[in-house]
Scaffold this motif. Structure first.
Motif, PDB file in Angstrom:
ATOM      1  N   GLY A 191      16.092  61.856  66.261  1.00  0.00           N
ATOM      2  CA  GLY A 191      16.086  60.413  66.444  1.00  0.00           C
ATOM      3  C   GLY A 191      14.767  59.838  66.896  1.00  0.00           C
ATOM      4  O   GLY A 191      14.543  58.640  66.753  1.00  0.00           O
ATOM      5  N   THR A 192      13.871  60.669  67.461  1.00  0.00           N
ATOM      6  CA  THR A 192      12.592  60.124  67.930  1.00  0.00           C
ATOM      7  C   THR A 192      11.408  60.792  67.243  1.00  0.00           C
ATOM      8  O   THR A 192      10.576  60.131  66.652  1.00  0.00           O
ATOM      9  N   THR A 193      11.316  62.110  67.340  1.00  0.00           N
ATOM     10  CA  THR A 193      10.142  62.802  66.788  1.00  0.00           C
ATOM     11  C   THR A 193      10.543  63.902  65.813  1.00  0.00           C
ATOM     12  O   THR A 193       9.772  64.822  65.565  1.00  0.00           O
ATOM     13  N   ALA A 194      11.747  63.814  65.258  1.00  0.00           N
ATOM     14  CA  ALA A 194      12.201  64.793  64.268  1.00  0.00           C
ATOM     15  C   ALA A 194      12.401  64.071  62.945  1.00  0.00           C
ATOM     16  O   ALA A 194      13.527  63.801  62.521  1.00  0.00           O
ATOM     17  N   ASN A 201      16.030  64.902  62.037  1.00  0.00           N
ATOM     18  CA  ASN A 201      16.945  64.925  63.185  1.00  0.00           C
ATOM     19  C   ASN A 201      17.393  66.327  63.576  1.00  0.00           C
ATOM     20  O   ASN A 201      18.565  66.559  63.898  1.00  0.00           O
ATOM     21  N   GLU A 202      16.452  67.279  63.530  1.00  0.00           N
ATOM     22  CA  GLU A 202      16.709  68.630  64.039  1.00  0.00           C
ATOM     23  C   GLU A 202      15.817  68.846  65.264  1.00  0.00           C
ATOM     24  O   GLU A 202      14.597  68.732  65.179  1.00  0.00           O
ATOM     25  N   ARG A 253      11.203  59.217  53.727  1.00  0.00           N
ATOM     26  CA  ARG A 253      10.101  58.249  53.724  1.00  0.00           C
ATOM     27  C   ARG A 253      10.079  57.369  54.973  1.00  0.00           C
ATOM     28  O   ARG A 253       9.016  57.029  55.490  1.00  0.00           O
ATOM     29  N   ASP A 254      11.249  56.988  55.473  1.00  0.00           N
ATOM     30  CA  ASP A 254      11.294  56.052  56.589  1.00  0.00           C
ATOM     31  C   ASP A 254      11.062  56.724  57.940  1.00  0.00           C
ATOM     32  O   ASP A 254      10.724  56.047  58.921  1.00  0.00           O
ATOM     33  N   SER A 255      11.259  58.037  58.013  1.00  0.00           N
ATOM     34  CA  SER A 255      11.179  58.689  59.325  1.00  0.00           C
ATOM     35  C   SER A 255      10.064  59.732  59.429  1.00  0.00           C
ATOM     36  O   SER A 255       9.759  60.186  60.532  1.00  0.00           O
ATOM     37  N   TYR A 256       9.451  60.121  58.306  1.00  0.00           N
ATOM     38  CA  TYR A 256       8.449  61.198  58.353  1.00  0.00           C
ATOM     39  C   TYR A 256       7.335  60.876  59.353  1.00  0.00           C
ATOM     40  O   TYR A 256       6.862  61.755  60.079  1.00  0.00           O
ATOM     41  N   TRP A 257       6.937  59.625  59.429  1.00  0.00           N
ATOM     42  CA  TRP A 257       5.822  59.227  60.305  1.00  0.00           C
ATOM     43  C   TRP A 257       6.120  59.449  61.785  1.00  0.00           C
ATOM     44  O   TRP A 257       5.205  59.532  62.609  1.00  0.00           O
ATOM     45  N   THR A 258       7.410  59.576  62.154  1.00  0.00           N
ATOM     46  CA  THR A 258       7.755  59.747  63.564  1.00  0.00           C
ATOM     47  C   THR A 258       7.522  61.173  64.053  1.00  0.00           C
ATOM     48  O   THR A 258       7.598  61.434  65.260  1.00  0.00           O
ATOM     49  N   ASN A 259       7.274  62.116  63.143  1.00  0.00           N
ATOM     50  CA  ASN A 259       6.973  63.486  63.565  1.00  0.00           C
ATOM     51  C   ASN A 259       5.742  63.510  64.471  1.00  0.00           C
ATOM     52  O   ASN A 259       4.903  62.605  64.412  1.00  0.00           O
ATOM     53  N   PRO A 260       5.597  64.544  65.305  1.00  0.00           N
ATOM     54  CA  PRO A 260       4.362  64.681  66.077  1.00  0.00           C
ATOM     55  C   PRO A 260       3.143  64.690  65.148  1.00  0.00           C
ATOM     56  O   PRO A 260       3.198  65.255  64.043  1.00  0.00           O
ATOM     57  N   GLN A 261       2.069  64.038  65.578  1.00  0.00           N
ATOM     58  CA  GLN A 261       0.844  63.944  64.782  1.00  0.00           C
ATOM     59  C   GLN A 261      -0.332  64.457  65.613  1.00  0.00           C
ATOM     60  O   GLN A 261      -0.414  64.192  66.804  1.00  0.00           O
TER      61      GLN A 261
END
Length: 688
Positions: free
Chosen positions: A366-369, A480-481, A376-384
């Motif tokens: 939900g935050t960084t997974a 979301n893992e 496409r909508d959530s990939y950017w939330t991964n750690p960078q």
């Protein structure tokens, strides 16, 4: 009771900065101190029994032995097993031991490789241990575990049936370093059962803590032979495996190789045969017997085509599990080659300076997974992670100069309970840009990436990257893992890197601002006076009623604020430490609640009446707060529901506390650090 995990994380980070967890100063596994325990046992004349890995069936685990055999197991010390027990006899060799009934060939193959490298061996196996006059049944070993070295203490009680070791055994009954080393690793894994099945890379990394490269032999690099030669000459361990058969059984093929089995690579040799150059690879079976019967096996007539000196140097006709084969046959009959080294020097024949940077990170649902790029909508939330590669690009076009490793960190003590996720790495080139990269940035194609998402403890890739600025994104395949990881970046060129959590101070933040309203303030004062006690104060019970039944009536969807939440709000806003709020404090709280309610509904774009954890990120931005990814994940775990969403009540409780903690730090610190006496720390933490 141990301190909470967040405290342990802070302690671990501080200890790592001070050098704890290095080989010179390893962590004490399960907080057991070898020197203290030994001194205690010697002074009292007792023999150690390890209560953290006791000599019982739990330490063996389930599935290895039948119930009847398990009942026959007797844990004996070496002097009860052999007439003249020794820790080491005449040095350490791969021919000292053979595999028992435990399916840990991957671990024993790694030990076979370890015996060739004395410098690495002495890191893992302290050789100053013995059964001398200070013997007290206590031994210790060192392993590298997910970014730090740990010192592992064991007693020397070993599982036997009819007085014979049931797991790894020594060819000389008086030598015990293999059985004790296996026991120490079983303790780290959780039990002997937890050592069933694995890859040599796992143990070899735990022996070196260095650089790991995995080569798929079905598509080997053109410089495979040169790479193996350099690894053989450096502080490197090499292991490999055969393909699995139709079942998980270790069937022996007609050519003598074992299906689904791990082997050590114990040597490489370039020679001549019949006027042609020949590249030979030497391998060892951890069973201690059973060998290849094809070309260049022990009894092959091809040895007669080699000059006598090379033949005498290489050939040993004995059923000891060791044999030679050509590089071509090696690639044909084995699936992969793992090389683990103390340093990256084996990667390149040229002398150069390597830079290594490690990061500990976490994916939280939900935050960084954010999952892979399909999301496409959530990939950017991964750690960078940003990396700037400086200097002139002196390598040839396509020459590899950056190795990136992504290793999953377990959240379970027992190895067999750990479920690895499918993980991978993507690298993007970018121009100067501030803040966390948004979803729109990732419409471009990566400059480099792992070939596939793998269900493995570790994935790594060796890239060719020219000087420039890059963004590294580690991710799971599915969104979301939740899992922890360690990212290692090794480069030839000078680099500058940092975690890109989007909390840079020069990043503009859009906030929700409300203009003062005197009439509204007057109305709030009137409301407070009508609903406060005779001293014009409200306690937690009154606050609960006012928030749930009047101020936020109709906005609360899940039962309203609990009494504990209201006690916390009173404590956060209570400047007089009376346990109640006066008019000024109450109105200040009311204004904050109103502002946070507006932010909540502004950022609840899904209109569910709750905030997803991605919406929570936007809510913080709207409130003017910059939150790092690790802190956002922590808050999600603490305040989010099992569904990963926050109610209005949870959001208000969270952001009130966060705002208060910021103010406390600002008031009591110099802006960087804060020192508190014990009484002061307890005063703040127990009331707020």
């Amino acid at each position: 009771m141990p301190p909470p995990g967040v405290c342990l994380n802070i302690m671990e980070a501080r200890q790592k900065q001070k050098g704890y967890g290095s080989f010179a100063n390893p962590d004490k596994f399960l907080n057991q101190d070898y020197q203290e325990l030994k001194q205690y046992c010697v002074l009292r004349g007792v023999r150690y029994i390890d209560d953290m890995f006791p000599p019982d069936c739990i330490s063996i685990g389930e599935g290895i032995l039948s119930t009847s055999d398990l009942a026959r197991v007797e844990w004996l010390r070496p002097m009860k097993i052999a007439p003249h027990p020794n820790f080491i006899l005449d040095g350490i060799s791969r021919f000292d031991f053979g595999q028992g009934i435990l399916g840990d060939c991957w671990f024993l193959a790694s030990i076979g490789a370890l015996t060739f490298k004395q410098k690495i061996l002495e890191k893992v196996v302290p050789i100053d241990q013995s059964f001398d006059e200070k013997y007290c049944g206590l031994f210790h070993f060192r392993f590298w575990r997910f970014g730090k070295w740990v010192d592992v203490v064991i007693d020397d009680k070993l599982p036997t049936i009819n007085g014979r070791l049931i797991f790894v055994y020594s060819k000389d009954e008086n030598e015990f370093w293999p059985a004790l080393l296996e026991k120490a690793y079983a303790k780290v894994c959780g039990s002997y059962t937890d050592m069933i099945s694995g890859t040599p890379a796992e143990a070899m990394m735990d022996f070196t803590g260095g650089v790991h490269m995995c080569i798929q032999l079905s598509d080997p690099p053109s410089n495979l032979w040169e790479l193996m030669c350099r690894a053989g000459q450096s502080l490197s361990l090499m292991g490999c495996g055969t393909p699995q058969g139709e079942t998980s059984a270790n069937n022996i093929l007609a050519n003598g190789l074992v299906q689904g089995h791990a082997y050590s690579v114990t040597g490489v040799k370039q020679t001549m045969s019949q006027g042609k150059q020949l590249n030979l690879v030497r391998l060892w079976n951890p069973w201690g017997k059973g060998e290849w019967t094809g070309d260049w096996s022990d009894r092959s007539s091809l040895w007669q085509t080699m000059n006598a000196n090379d033949r005498d140097m290489c050939l040993s006709v004995a059923d000891d599990g060791e044999f030679w084969m050509t590089l071509e046959d090696f690639c044909k009959f084995y699936t992969d080659l793992d090389i683990c080294s103390l340093s990256p020097d084996f990667l390149d024949g040229n002398s150069c300076h390597w830079n290594t940077t490690m990061y500990d990170g976490r994916w939280v649902a939900g935050t960084t997974a954010g999952g892979c790029m399909n999301n496409r909508d959530s990939y950017w939330t991964n750690p960078q992670y940003r990396v700037k590669i400086s200097g002139e690009y002196s390598g040839n076009v396509g020459e590899k100069n950056v190795l990136i490793s992504l290793m999953q960190k377990p959240d379970k003590r027992n190895r067999h309970l750990v479920e690895n996720l499918h993980i991978g790495i993507s690298v993007f080139e970018h121009k100067a840009q501030k803040g966390k990269f948004p979803a729109s940035f990732f419409s471009q194609k990566p400059a480099a990436q792992t070939k596939t998402y793998m269900n493995a403890r570790e994935v790594m890739e060796y890239f060719s990257l020219k000087p420039g600025e890059y963004l590294i994104v580690p991710s799971t395949f599915k969104a979301n893992e939740t899992a922890s990881f360690m990212l290692t970046i090794i480069t030839k060129a000078e680099t500058h890197s940092y975690e890109n959590s989007g909390d840079q101070k020069d990043e503009p933040v859009k906030t929700l601002k409300k203009t003062p309203n005197a009439l509204e303030d007057k109305s709030k004062i009137t409301f407070f006076r009508q609903n406060s006690d005779k001293y014009e104060e409200v306690d937690a019970e009154q606050l609960q009623m006012l928030l749930n039944e009047k101020i936020l009536k109709g906005d609360l969807k899940s039962g309203g604020f609990s009494i504990d939440a209201c006690r916390s709000m009173v404590a956060l806003m209570d400047t007089s430490i009376s346990g109640k709020l006066n008019g000024e404090e109450f109105i200040r709280l009311w204004k904050k609640v109103a502002t946070y309610k507006d932010i909540f509904f502004l950022t609840d774009v899904s209109r569910t009446g709750t905030l997803s954890l991605n919406e929570l990120r936007n809510a913080f931005q709207a409130s003017g707060m910059r939150i790092k990814d690790d802190m956002l994940s922590l808050m999600a775990l603490r305040y989010g529901a099992s569904s990963g969403h926050l109610t209005l009540e949870s959001f208000i409780s969270l952001i009130l506390r966060l705002d208060c903690m910021y103010k406390i730090f600002k008031q009591l610190s110099d802006g960087k650090d804060m020192n508190l006496q014990e009484s002061e720390w307890m005063y703040i933490s127990m009331y707020t």
